[in-house]
Design an enzyme around this catalytic site. Structure first.
Site, PDB file in Angstrom:
ATOM      1  N   TYR A  64       0.850  -1.194   0.000  1.00  0.00           N
ATOM      2  CA  TYR A  64       0.000   0.000   0.000  1.00  0.00           C
ATOM      3  C   TYR A  64       0.886   1.245   0.000  1.00  0.00           C
ATOM      4  O   TYR A  64       1.551   1.538   0.989  1.00  0.00           O
ATOM      5  CB  TYR A  64      -0.939   0.013   1.208  1.00  0.00           C
ATOM      6  CG  TYR A  64      -1.708  -1.283   1.422  1.00  0.00           C
ATOM      7  CD1 TYR A  64      -2.029  -2.133   0.361  1.00  0.00           C
ATOM      8  CD2 TYR A  64      -2.104  -1.665   2.702  1.00  0.00           C
ATOM      9  CE1 TYR A  64      -2.718  -3.315   0.577  1.00  0.00           C
ATOM     10  CE2 TYR A  64      -2.804  -2.858   2.920  1.00  0.00           C
ATOM     11  CZ  TYR A  64      -3.096  -3.673   1.851  1.00  0.00           C
ATOM     12  OH  TYR A  64      -3.773  -4.849   2.070  1.00  0.00           O
ATOM     13  N   HIS A 133       1.668 -11.964   1.329  1.00  0.00           N
ATOM     14  CA  HIS A 133       0.510 -11.296   0.719  1.00  0.00           C
ATOM     15  C   HIS A 133      -0.121 -12.129  -0.402  1.00  0.00           C
ATOM     16  O   HIS A 133      -1.339 -12.181  -0.547  1.00  0.00           O
ATOM     17  CB  HIS A 133       0.953  -9.929   0.183  1.00  0.00           C
ATOM     18  CG  HIS A 133      -0.134  -8.912   0.148  1.00  0.00           C
ATOM     19  ND1 HIS A 133       0.109  -7.568   0.167  1.00  0.00           N
ATOM     20  CD2 HIS A 133      -1.477  -9.027   0.088  1.00  0.00           C
ATOM     21  CE1 HIS A 133      -1.029  -6.905   0.120  1.00  0.00           C
ATOM     22  NE2 HIS A 133      -1.997  -7.765   0.069  1.00  0.00           N
ATOM     23  N   SER A 213     -12.210  -6.881   3.225  1.00  0.00           N
ATOM     24  CA  SER A 213     -13.334  -6.412   2.402  1.00  0.00           C
ATOM     25  C   SER A 213     -14.653  -7.059   2.822  1.00  0.00           C
ATOM     26  O   SER A 213     -15.414  -7.551   1.987  1.00  0.00           O
ATOM     27  CB  SER A 213     -13.070  -6.656   0.914  1.00  0.00           C
ATOM     28  OG  SER A 213     -11.961  -5.926   0.473  1.00  0.00           O
ATOM     29  N   PRO A 214     -14.958  -7.072   4.141  1.00  0.00           N
ATOM     30  CA  PRO A 214     -16.193  -7.719   4.591  1.00  0.00           C
ATOM     31  C   PRO A 214     -17.451  -6.960   4.170  1.00  0.00           C
ATOM     32  O   PRO A 214     -18.560  -7.475   4.324  1.00  0.00           O
ATOM     33  CB  PRO A 214     -16.041  -7.736   6.117  1.00  0.00           C
ATOM     34  CG  PRO A 214     -15.163  -6.553   6.413  1.00  0.00           C
ATOM     35  CD  PRO A 214     -14.195  -6.494   5.273  1.00  0.00           C
ATOM     36  N   ARG A 217     -16.048  -4.332  -0.553  1.00  0.00           N
ATOM     37  CA  ARG A 217     -15.357  -3.121  -1.031  1.00  0.00           C
ATOM     38  C   ARG A 217     -16.288  -1.915  -1.070  1.00  0.00           C
ATOM     39  O   ARG A 217     -16.243  -1.093  -1.984  1.00  0.00           O
ATOM     40  CB  ARG A 217     -14.722  -3.359  -2.409  1.00  0.00           C
ATOM     41  CG  ARG A 217     -13.705  -4.487  -2.392  1.00  0.00           C
ATOM     42  CD  ARG A 217     -12.869  -4.544  -3.647  1.00  0.00           C
ATOM     43  NE  ARG A 217     -11.995  -5.709  -3.623  1.00  0.00           N
ATOM     44  CZ  ARG A 217     -10.827  -5.771  -2.997  1.00  0.00           C
ATOM     45  NH1 ARG A 217     -10.384  -4.729  -2.341  1.00  0.00           N
ATOM     46  NH2 ARG A 217     -10.099  -6.879  -3.028  1.00  0.00           N
ATOM     47  N   GLY A 218     -17.137  -1.843  -0.052  1.00  0.00           N
ATOM     48  CA  GLY A 218     -18.034  -0.701   0.086  1.00  0.00           C
ATOM     49  C   GLY A 218     -19.357  -0.858  -0.627  1.00  0.00           C
ATOM     50  O   GLY A 218     -20.272  -0.047  -0.441  1.00  0.00           O
ATOM     51  N   PHE A 219     -19.498  -1.907  -1.434  1.00  0.00           N
ATOM     52  CA  PHE A 219     -20.731  -2.085  -2.205  1.00  0.00           C
ATOM     53  C   PHE A 219     -21.944  -2.229  -1.294  1.00  0.00           C
ATOM     54  O   PHE A 219     -23.010  -1.668  -1.562  1.00  0.00           O
ATOM     55  CB  PHE A 219     -20.595  -3.328  -3.097  1.00  0.00           C
ATOM     56  CG  PHE A 219     -21.671  -3.441  -4.141  1.00  0.00           C
ATOM     57  CD1 PHE A 219     -21.497  -2.885  -5.393  1.00  0.00           C
ATOM     58  CD2 PHE A 219     -22.858  -4.096  -3.867  1.00  0.00           C
ATOM     59  CE1 PHE A 219     -22.496  -2.973  -6.360  1.00  0.00           C
ATOM     60  CE2 PHE A 219     -23.866  -4.190  -4.823  1.00  0.00           C
ATOM     61  CZ  PHE A 219     -23.682  -3.628  -6.071  1.00  0.00           C
ATOM     62  N   SER A 221     -22.581  -0.995   1.500  1.00  0.00           N
ATOM     63  CA  SER A 221     -23.033   0.234   2.174  1.00  0.00           C
ATOM     64  C   SER A 221     -24.230   0.847   1.460  1.00  0.00           C
ATOM     65  O   SER A 221     -25.040   1.559   2.065  1.00  0.00           O
ATOM     66  CB  SER A 221     -21.901   1.270   2.229  1.00  0.00           C
ATOM     67  OG  SER A 221     -21.649   1.797   0.934  1.00  0.00           O
TER      68      SER A 221
END
Length: 336
Positions: A64, A133, A213-214, A217-219, A221
């Site tokens: 990152y 990773h 990403s539980p 990935r923001g989907f 929300s």
């Protein structure tokens, strides 16, 4: 807000809160924003607030930035290092000019090079949980894990883990040195670890599971209404799941999740996190804002009945989500 409860992660002695904090989105990646604009001061404030409510398990990686995220975490924990449990990852090759080569490198010499760099970046003399990773297809996993085991013997690492490894690789690795945790993408929208033998193997071997990403990935929300809501350089524009027809098929699934969330008077994100936690795994939702940190933390107190769990799993059965979770190139690097 009540302090988050803790749990044993794996069977090697590591204890963490049931929910950690994914720090990836707090930095750019190769110059591009990952999930919208990052703000260092805001991110550091979020890490400090996390500690106040018991979320002291921070997840970062040398990828990152590269490097920028570890250095940001170092600023946030400075003077208070031992209050935090730090997990970082290596394996995406970074050259001596701090540029990503986009190769995966699990060679023993690179393991030793990577740990020294991460220790410097994080301003610490040890990493609590050090993950590979991605599995290097050109290096036997026994060689990589053998080098990671040396880091434990040297006191530079307390526990070791893998990310996005197959059940067969996990078993080979664990035979060399006990693996404490495996990290993979896992959410209502990504249930592959249930089907590919990974979760079963971890249970057999006493290895913990960390779900990144539980929130899809923001989907989940529900804040994203169409594929054009993303900034031009947002990482999610490259993901088939967020593109075209796939996006709208997945929105139909989300509508049913939103309905159940409304019945329970919680947000869809909180409901999705409660489901992940009910599976007995540790979740590391990522955020750079205290508002969402606190909303996510509140999910740890939500109880789901057997009927509610079954209803959620019937809305999004294994394999129901439209589109892959990565582009073809990145998909080739998972479950090796």
């Amino acid at each position: 807000m009540e302090t988050i409860k803790t749990t044993k992660l794996g069977s090697q002695g590591l204890v963490v809160p049931v929910q950690g904090l994914g720090c990836m989105g707090m930095s750019t990646l190769a110059g591009a924003d990952i999930y919208g604009k990052a703000d260092d001061a805001q991110s550091i404030a979020t890490i400090h607030r996390a500690l106040e409510i018991g979320i002291n398990f921070l997840d970062t990686a040398d990828l990152y930035g590269p490097m920028l995220n570890e250095r940001l975490v170092a600023k946030a924990i400075k003077g208070n290092r031992n209050a935090y449990t730090i997990a970082t990852k290596f394996g995406w090759e970074i050259d001596d000019n701090e540029q990503l080569t986009w190769a995966i490198n699990g060679r023993p010499e690179y393991v030793h090079k990577s740990i020294e760099r991460s220790l410097r970046n994080l301003g610490t003399d040890h990493i609590d949980l050090y993950y590979l990773h991605r599995v290097d297809p050109n290096t036997p996993i026994e060689d990589t894990v053998g080098a990671m085991a040396q880091l434990v013997q040297q006191g530079k690492v307390r526990y070791i883990g893998l990310s996005e490894a197959s059940a067969a690789t996990i078993r080979k690795a664990h035979a060399v040195h006990p693996i404490t945790a495996v990290q993979s993408e896992y959410s209502l929208f990504e249930r592959e670890p249930e089907a590919n033998g990974v979760l079963d193997s971890l249970n057999d071997l006493g290895i913990g599971f960390v779900a990144y990403s539980p929130l899809g990935r923001g989907f989940i929300s529900g804040d994203i209404k169409n594929p054009d809501d993303f900034a031009d350089d947002d990482f999610r524009r490259q993901i088939p799941r967020f593109q075209g027809e796939n996006f709208y098929k997945n929105m139909d699934l989300l509508a049913e999740i939103q309905e159940l969330a409304g019945e329970k008077n919680v947000t869809p994100s909180q409901l999705a996190l409660a489901w992940v936690l009910a599976k007995g795994v540790v979740a590391i939702p990522g955020t750079k804002r205290t508002k969402y940190l606190e909303e996510n933390a509140a999910a740890t107190a939500i109880q789901l009945s057997a009927d509610e769990l079954a209803r959620l799993e019937s809305i999004v059965p294994v394999g129901a989500t439209a589109g892959n979770r990565y582009n073809d190139s990145l998909m080739n690097g998972v479950n090796l």
